[in-house]
Design a protein around this motif. Structure first.
Motif, PDB file in Angstrom:
ATOM      1  N   ILE A 160      16.375  83.840  11.634  1.00 27.68           N
ATOM      2  CA  ILE A 160      17.165  83.238  10.560  1.00 27.68           C
ATOM      3  C   ILE A 160      17.924  84.408   9.935  1.00 27.68           C
ATOM      4  CG2 ILE A 160      17.134  81.977   8.383  1.00 27.68           C
ATOM      5  CD1 ILE A 160      16.092  80.368  10.834  1.00 27.68           C
ATOM      6  N   VAL A 161      19.241  84.325   9.975  1.00 29.13           N
ATOM      7  CA  VAL A 161      20.052  85.424   9.460  1.00 29.13           C
ATOM      8  C   VAL A 161      20.686  85.028   8.131  1.00 29.13           C
ATOM      9  CG1 VAL A 161      20.514  86.449  11.720  1.00 29.13           C
ATOM     10  CG2 VAL A 161      22.077  84.719  10.823  1.00 29.13           C
ATOM     11  N   THR A 162      20.734  85.984   7.234  1.00 28.29           N
ATOM     12  CA  THR A 162      21.437  85.811   5.963  1.00 28.29           C
ATOM     13  C   THR A 162      22.648  86.730   6.021  1.00 28.29           C
ATOM     14  OG1 THR A 162      19.350  85.382   4.833  1.00 28.29           O
ATOM     15  CG2 THR A 162      21.234  85.964   3.448  1.00 28.29           C
ATOM     16  N   VAL A 163      23.815  86.170   5.758  1.00 27.32           N
ATOM     17  CA  VAL A 163      25.063  86.901   5.932  1.00 27.32           C
ATOM     18  C   VAL A 163      26.038  86.616   4.793  1.00 27.32           C
ATOM     19  CG1 VAL A 163      24.908  86.876   8.462  1.00 27.32           C
ATOM     20  CG2 VAL A 163      26.113  85.025   7.293  1.00 27.32           C
ATOM     21  N   THR A 164      27.013  87.503   4.660  1.00 30.00           N
ATOM     22  CA  THR A 164      28.268  87.177   3.994  1.00 30.00           C
ATOM     23  C   THR A 164      29.308  87.333   5.096  1.00 30.00           C
ATOM     24  OG1 THR A 164      28.656  89.443   3.250  1.00 30.00           O
ATOM     25  CG2 THR A 164      27.559  87.966   1.687  1.00 30.00           C
ATOM     26  N   TYR A 165      30.344  86.508   5.077  1.00 25.73           N
ATOM     27  CA  TYR A 165      31.302  86.546   6.175  1.00 25.73           C
ATOM     28  C   TYR A 165      32.622  85.908   5.775  1.00 25.73           C
ATOM     29  CZ  TYR A 165      30.415  81.586   6.777  1.00 25.73           C
ATOM     30  OH  TYR A 165      30.306  80.236   6.562  1.00 25.73           O
ATOM     31  N   THR A 166      33.624  86.237   6.547  1.00 21.10           N
ATOM     32  CA  THR A 166      34.920  85.574   6.477  1.00 21.10           C
ATOM     33  C   THR A 166      35.295  85.210   7.893  1.00 21.10           C
ATOM     34  OG1 THR A 166      35.595  86.865   4.551  1.00 21.10           O
ATOM     35  CG2 THR A 166      37.344  85.794   5.804  1.00 21.10           C
ATOM     36  N   ASP A 209      36.884  79.640   6.821  1.00 23.01           N
ATOM     37  CA  ASP A 209      35.547  79.561   6.230  1.00 23.01           C
ATOM     38  C   ASP A 209      35.164  80.939   5.714  1.00 23.01           C
ATOM     39  OD1 ASP A 209      33.130  78.448   5.450  1.00 23.01           O
ATOM     40  OD2 ASP A 209      32.238  78.532   7.449  1.00 23.01           O
ATOM     41  N   GLN A 210      34.363  80.955   4.649  1.00 21.74           N
ATOM     42  CA  GLN A 210      33.846  82.226   4.163  1.00 21.74           C
ATOM     43  C   GLN A 210      32.693  82.000   3.215  1.00 21.74           C
ATOM     44  OE1 GLN A 210      36.980  84.388   2.249  1.00 21.74           O
ATOM     45  NE2 GLN A 210      36.803  83.304   0.337  1.00 21.74           N
ATOM     46  N   SER A 211      31.876  83.023   3.091  1.00 17.97           N
ATOM     47  CA  SER A 211      30.784  83.039   2.138  1.00 17.97           C
ATOM     48  C   SER A 211      30.749  84.432   1.527  1.00 17.97           C
ATOM     49  CB  SER A 211      29.456  82.743   2.833  1.00 17.97           C
ATOM     50  OG  SER A 211      28.397  82.946   1.919  1.00 17.97           O
ATOM     51  N   THR A 212      31.030  84.503   0.248  1.00 20.71           N
ATOM     52  CA  THR A 212      31.026  85.799  -0.431  1.00 20.71           C
ATOM     53  C   THR A 212      29.672  86.093  -1.071  1.00 20.71           C
ATOM     54  OG1 THR A 212      31.953  84.762  -2.412  1.00 20.71           O
ATOM     55  CG2 THR A 212      33.509  85.774  -0.867  1.00 20.71           C
ATOM     56  N   THR A 213      28.794  85.094  -1.107  1.00 16.85           N
ATOM     57  CA  THR A 213      27.427  85.316  -1.568  1.00 16.85           C
ATOM     58  C   THR A 213      26.507  85.139  -0.368  1.00 16.85           C
ATOM     59  OG1 THR A 213      27.164  82.992  -2.191  1.00 16.85           O
ATOM     60  CG2 THR A 213      27.888  84.501  -3.919  1.00 16.85           C
ATOM     61  N   PRO A 214      25.413  85.887  -0.300  1.00 18.07           N
ATOM     62  CA  PRO A 214      24.531  85.800   0.864  1.00 18.07           C
ATOM     63  C   PRO A 214      24.104  84.360   1.149  1.00 18.07           C
ATOM     64  CG  PRO A 214      23.917  87.665  -0.477  1.00 18.07           C
ATOM     65  CD  PRO A 214      24.953  86.887  -1.256  1.00 18.07           C
ATOM     66  N   THR A 215      24.230  83.971   2.403  1.00 21.97           N
ATOM     67  CA  THR A 215      23.897  82.611   2.810  1.00 21.97           C
ATOM     68  C   THR A 215      23.249  82.619   4.183  1.00 21.97           C
ATOM     69  OG1 THR A 215      24.800  80.376   3.008  1.00 21.97           O
ATOM     70  CG2 THR A 215      26.133  82.122   3.918  1.00 21.97           C
ATOM     71  N   ASN A 216      22.410  81.627   4.412  1.00 17.28           N
ATOM     72  CA  ASN A 216      21.967  81.363   5.779  1.00 17.28           C
ATOM     73  C   ASN A 216      22.341  79.922   6.081  1.00 17.28           C
ATOM     74  OD1 ASN A 216      19.839  79.825   4.674  1.00 17.28           O
ATOM     75  ND2 ASN A 216      18.428  81.537   4.780  1.00 17.28           N
ATOM     76  N   PHE A 217      22.338  79.576   7.341  1.00 14.62           N
ATOM     77  CA  PHE A 217      22.814  78.267   7.748  1.00 14.62           C
ATOM     78  C   PHE A 217      21.652  77.293   7.812  1.00 14.62           C
ATOM     79  CE2 PHE A 217      25.670  81.508   9.217  1.00 14.62           C
ATOM     80  CZ  PHE A 217      26.885  81.018   8.765  1.00 14.62           C
ATOM     81  N   THR A 218      21.916  76.054   7.441  1.00  6.53           N
ATOM     82  CA  THR A 218      20.877  75.040   7.451  1.00  6.53           C
ATOM     83  C   THR A 218      21.377  73.781   8.151  1.00  6.53           C
ATOM     84  OG1 THR A 218      21.566  74.160   5.304  1.00  6.53           O
ATOM     85  CG2 THR A 218      19.851  75.853   5.279  1.00  6.53           C
TER      86      THR A 218
END
Length: 160
Positions: free
Chosen positions: A72-78, A88-97
């Protein structure tokens, strides 16, 4: 019993999806290589070609755990199209569900399954993903068209 009903439904949908032949054929990564290398040059990305046809640049290797398909990876990404538009992007740490449950790396697009194990926790990688390692000939309507090469800038925050 409820879980087995949901599982059966998912298997049925996957089976039907695999049986349907709408003429959709993925393009080869080599046919998209000029787009990829032009994007890398225009964006000052010193990319290395992976054996899959994906290009990547490791910005920071990291020093923690290395993810695998069950992680399970927690990422920030664009995520961007090669025209520079963000899809798509996540500027706060997120993992996928999925259905409220963490989704392992092995359930994500092939480009991420190939790219994230190249770095470790705390690492930063840029991926230029051929369409066949992203959403292929089906795309992800309405956001991503069929046979679209994608760019991801990913910070690997945590690996579980």
């Amino acid at each position: 019993m409820k879980k087995s009903g949901i599982f059966s439904f998912i298997i049925a949908v996957l089976f039907i999806g695999c049986k349907a032949d709408n003429g959709c054929k993925n393009v080869s990564p080599s046919s998209e290589e000029s787009q990829i290398t032009s994007f890398a040059a225009a964006n000052s990305i010193t990319a290395v070609k992976h054996s899959t046809g994906m290009y990547y640049e490791i910005v920071t290797q990291g020093s923690g755990a290395t993810p695998n398909n069950s992680s399970i990876v927690t990422v920030t990404y664009t995520g961007k199209r090669l025209d520079g538009s963000v899809f798509d992007q996540s500027t706060t740490p997120t993992n996928f569900t999925f259905n409220g449950q963490p989704t392992p790396l092995g359930s994500l697009i092939d480009g991420w399954k190939v790219g994230l194990p190249l770095i470790q926790k705390g690492g930063h990688i840029k991926l230029i993903v051929p369409s066949s390692l992203a959403y292929g000939c089906t795309g992800a309507p309405p956001t991503i068209s069929a046979n679209t090469v994608l760019f991801f800038d990913i910070q690997l925050i945590d690996v579980q």
